[in-house]
Design a protein around this motif. Structure first.
Motif, PDB file in Angstrom:
ATOM      1  N   PRO A 191      58.885 -14.214  29.008  1.00 21.19           N
ATOM      2  CA  PRO A 191      58.866 -13.796  30.427  1.00 21.19           C
ATOM      3  C   PRO A 191      57.702 -14.356  31.237  1.00 21.19           C
ATOM      4  N   ASP A 192      56.481 -14.388  30.669  1.00 21.66           N
ATOM      5  CA  ASP A 192      55.365 -14.881  31.484  1.00 21.66           C
ATOM      6  C   ASP A 192      55.520 -16.362  31.813  1.00 21.66           C
ATOM      7  N   VAL A 193      56.019 -17.126  30.855  1.00 23.59           N
ATOM      8  CA  VAL A 193      56.244 -18.558  31.112  1.00 23.59           C
ATOM      9  C   VAL A 193      57.418 -18.736  32.078  1.00 23.59           C
ATOM     10  N   THR A 194      58.456 -17.924  31.898  1.00 25.98           N
ATOM     11  CA  THR A 194      59.606 -17.970  32.814  1.00 25.98           C
ATOM     12  C   THR A 194      59.152 -17.715  34.244  1.00 25.98           C
ATOM     13  N   ALA A 195      58.260 -16.716  34.426  1.00 22.17           N
ATOM     14  CA  ALA A 195      57.787 -16.377  35.770  1.00 22.17           C
ATOM     15  C   ALA A 195      56.967 -17.514  36.366  1.00 22.17           C
ATOM     16  N   ALA A 196      56.007 -18.031  35.590  1.00 17.57           N
ATOM     17  CA  ALA A 196      55.143 -19.093  36.112  1.00 17.57           C
ATOM     18  C   ALA A 196      55.956 -20.351  36.431  1.00 17.57           C
ATOM     19  N   CYS A 197      56.844 -20.729  35.513  1.00 20.31           N
ATOM     20  CA  CYS A 197      57.663 -21.928  35.737  1.00 20.31           C
ATOM     21  C   CYS A 197      58.590 -21.726  36.933  1.00 20.31           C
ATOM     22  N   GLY A 198      59.195 -20.540  37.027  1.00 19.80           N
ATOM     23  CA  GLY A 198      60.103 -20.262  38.140  1.00 19.80           C
ATOM     24  C   GLY A 198      59.383 -20.318  39.477  1.00 19.80           C
ATOM     25  N   LEU A 199      58.153 -19.816  39.504  1.00 20.30           N
ATOM     26  CA  LEU A 199      57.390 -19.859  40.754  1.00 20.30           C
ATOM     27  C   LEU A 199      56.909 -21.278  41.068  1.00 20.30           C
ATOM     28  N   HIS A 284      49.801 -24.882  35.223  1.00 18.70           N
ATOM     29  CA  HIS A 284      50.236 -25.319  36.554  1.00 18.70           C
ATOM     30  C   HIS A 284      51.105 -24.259  37.243  1.00 18.70           C
ATOM     31  N   GLY A 285      51.999 -23.654  36.490  1.00 22.93           N
ATOM     32  CA  GLY A 285      52.882 -22.649  37.088  1.00 22.93           C
ATOM     33  C   GLY A 285      52.122 -21.429  37.583  1.00 22.93           C
ATOM     34  N   VAL A 286      51.035 -21.079  36.891  1.00 24.41           N
ATOM     35  CA  VAL A 286      50.219 -19.942  37.334  1.00 24.41           C
ATOM     36  C   VAL A 286      49.496 -20.288  38.637  1.00 24.41           C
ATOM     37  N   VAL A 287      48.995 -21.519  38.735  1.00 17.44           N
ATOM     38  CA  VAL A 287      48.391 -21.953  40.000  1.00 17.44           C
ATOM     39  C   VAL A 287      49.391 -21.757  41.142  1.00 17.44           C
ATOM     40  N   CYS A 288      50.603 -22.246  40.935  1.00 17.29           N
ATOM     41  CA  CYS A 288      51.616 -22.147  41.991  1.00 17.29           C
ATOM     42  C   CYS A 288      51.947 -20.691  42.290  1.00 17.29           C
ATOM     43  N   GLY A 289      52.199 -19.930  41.239  1.00 18.34           N
ATOM     44  CA  GLY A 289      52.616 -18.542  41.432  1.00 18.34           C
ATOM     45  C   GLY A 289      51.549 -17.698  42.090  1.00 18.34           C
ATOM     46  N   THR A 290      50.307 -17.958  41.736  1.00 16.29           N
ATOM     47  CA  THR A 290      49.251 -17.103  42.274  1.00 16.29           C
ATOM     48  C   THR A 290      48.885 -17.499  43.712  1.00 16.29           C
ATOM     49  N   TRP A 346      57.684 -10.585  44.550  1.00 14.29           N
ATOM     50  CA  TRP A 346      57.912 -11.323  43.284  1.00 14.29           C
ATOM     51  C   TRP A 346      56.598 -11.556  42.539  1.00 14.29           C
ATOM     52  N   ILE A 347      55.531 -11.835  43.288  1.00 12.65           N
ATOM     53  CA  ILE A 347      54.232 -12.056  42.643  1.00 12.65           C
ATOM     54  C   ILE A 347      53.766 -10.761  41.966  1.00 12.65           C
ATOM     55  N   ASP A 348      54.002  -9.623  42.637  1.00 13.38           N
ATOM     56  CA  ASP A 348      53.656  -8.326  42.032  1.00 13.38           C
ATOM     57  C   ASP A 348      54.536  -8.035  40.816  1.00 13.38           C
ATOM     58  N   THR A 349      55.832  -8.223  40.985  1.00 13.68           N
ATOM     59  CA  THR A 349      56.785  -7.901  39.911  1.00 13.68           C
ATOM     60  C   THR A 349      56.488  -8.690  38.646  1.00 13.68           C
ATOM     61  N   THR A 350      56.143  -9.960  38.815  1.00 14.06           N
ATOM     62  CA  THR A 350      55.940 -10.822  37.640  1.00 14.06           C
ATOM     63  C   THR A 350      54.490 -10.791  37.143  1.00 14.06           C
ATOM     64  N   ARG A 351      53.641 -10.042  37.876  1.00 16.02           N
ATOM     65  CA  ARG A 351      52.247  -9.852  37.456  1.00 16.02           C
ATOM     66  C   ARG A 351      51.554 -11.201  37.175  1.00 16.02           C
ATOM     67  N   ILE A 352      51.743 -12.127  38.083  1.00 17.67           N
ATOM     68  CA  ILE A 352      51.078 -13.434  37.948  1.00 17.67           C
ATOM     69  C   ILE A 352      49.564 -13.244  38.014  1.00 17.67           C
ATOM     70  N   ALA A 353      48.860 -13.877  37.085  1.00 17.74           N
ATOM     71  CA  ALA A 353      47.407 -13.685  36.979  1.00 17.74           C
ATOM     72  C   ALA A 353      46.677 -14.218  38.208  1.00 17.74           C
TER      73      ALA A 353
END
Ligand SMILES: [Fe+2]
Length: 394
Positions: A191-199, A284-290, A346-353
């Motif tokens: 899930p965490d990778v799915t969230a970061a990649c999706g974002l 990279h996905g966390v940079v984007c998501g956050t 979505w950022i809250d739901t996926t708890r992006i760091a």
């Protein structure tokens, strides 16, 4: 509807999309020759039953298999070592199976097998040597839905550290010859990778959609990609192991994000991604998501300071808000509000760091800002506005 602007659209890979398409791989390789270099990550695919099946199928097809494993993001040294190791092996085809880093590694290796020496002089931001585009045929097989590297012409290589950088090896010929996109391969993505990649895919679609280089072609693909994000993102995050439909929507959205970014470029979030990812071990996905929420808010505010001049970009943000929220908006303001509400949710739901989770502190902002840029953002943010984006997600 306004008149259609002139545009140019770059080449695309041959695309094979759908659940089970991995079974096509041996015959696609065989069309190019009998010696394949398979580039994988150190994690999931090589431990899966699909990998054992693939090895049997390649053997049955008379294809000799050579292998290379990349862990983490590929460095120039890694690409140099693999290219040097396999140059004399008459490799007919390179196949990259993995996440964005693996696909970039395979892309860079395929670009260097027919060159002499190091990849470093060819990297943007490092040197200016021009690559002649000669490469070994490359098949990209993504196992996550994010970077869209299966459809782009650049490979990002990383030096992480105090003098770290991320830099691209880029040529029109480096668009993979084939993108084989099998959503079944993404089912095991956590899930965490799915969230970061999706974002990451969402950020790429949104940045390409409002880009100063956008065209009617990229608009059509980016807005449709956003619809597939809506259809798949939260479902893939919450129930990704079992929801092949959600995974398919996300795999398609990621593919479209790669096609659109290759043609329309990206914006300020990706303008931060190079230095942040070069200086710190942040995916990279966390940079984007956050950053996507704070960056979009900053862009909209800056565009509103001269709303007449920026009417089209604001209308695009509003339309993106309507698509992502699934609601209608009667005004540009209402649509932009929906966009921000959805991104924040979505950022809250996926708890992006947040950035600080990767050791980033306020004292690091100057050197990050020194190396960041607006890329093809619809409005240029000044240094103070850029810093406020980082502050918002520290
Ligand atoms: Fe990205």
């Amino acid at each position: 509807m306004t008149n259609i602007a002139h545009f140019t659209f770059a080449r695309m890979p041959e695309i094979h999309f759908g659940a089970g398409k991995l079974s096509l791989l041996p015959q696609l390789i065989a069309q190019r020759g009998a010696r394949v270099l398979l580039v994988t990550g150190s994690a999931s695919f090589v431990k899966s039953s699909r990998y054992e099946q693939l090895k049997r199928d390649l053997e049955d097809a008379g294809i000799q298999l050579f292998q290379s494993t990349v862990s983490g993001e590929p460095s120039p040294e890694f690409v140099d070592a693999v290219a040097a190791r396999f140059r004399a092996e008459a490799i007919a085809c390179v196949v990259g199976i993995g996440g964005g880093s693996v696909l970039d590694a395979g892309k860079a290796i395929s670009a260097m097998l027919q060159q002499e020496g190091s990849v470093v002089p060819y990297l943007e931001c490092v040197d200016t040597k021009k690559h002649d585009g000669k490469k070994t045929p490359y098949i990209a097989v993504p196992t996550s839905s994010g970077t869209g590297a299966e459809a782009t012409k650049n490979a990002v290589l990383s030096h992480i550290g105090a003098n770290g950088y991320k830099s691209s090896l880029r040529h029109d010929n480096f668009v993979p010859d084939i993108a084989l996109v099998d959503p079944e391969l993404t089912l095991s993505c956590p899930p965490d990778v799915t969230a970061a990649c999706g974002l990451d895919a969402l950020t790429q679609l949104l940045e390409a959609y409002v880009s100063s280089k956008a065209s009617p072609m990229t608009d059509a693909l980016a807005s449709n990609g956003l619809e597939h994000i809506v259809a798949g993102f939260i479902a893939a995050f919450e129930n990704g192991q079992h929801d092949l439909s959600a995974r398919s929507h996300m795999a398609f959205a990621a593919l479209l994000s790669g096609i659109t970014l290759a043609n329309a470029g990206l914006g300020v979030v990706h303008g931060f991604a190079g230095p942040l990812g070069g200086f710190f071990p942040i995916p990279h996905g966390v940079v984007c998501g956050t950053l996507i929420g704070a960056a979009t808010r900053a862009n909209i505010e800056a565009l509103r300071s001269d709303a007449g001049k920026h009417r089209i970009a604001l209308e695009k943000y509003a339309r993106a808000g309507a698509i992502l929220s699934g609601k209608t908006a009667s005004t540009s303001e209402a649509g932009c509000k929906l966009l921000m509400e959805t991104l924040d949710n979505w950022i809250d739901t996926t708890r992006i760091a947040r950035l600080s989770a990767y050791g980033i502190a306020r004292a690091d902002f100057p050197r990050i800002l020194d190396k960041s840029n607006n890329k093809n953002s619809p409005v240029t943010l000044d240094r103070q506005q850029m810093q406020e984006i980082l502050e918002a997600r520290l």
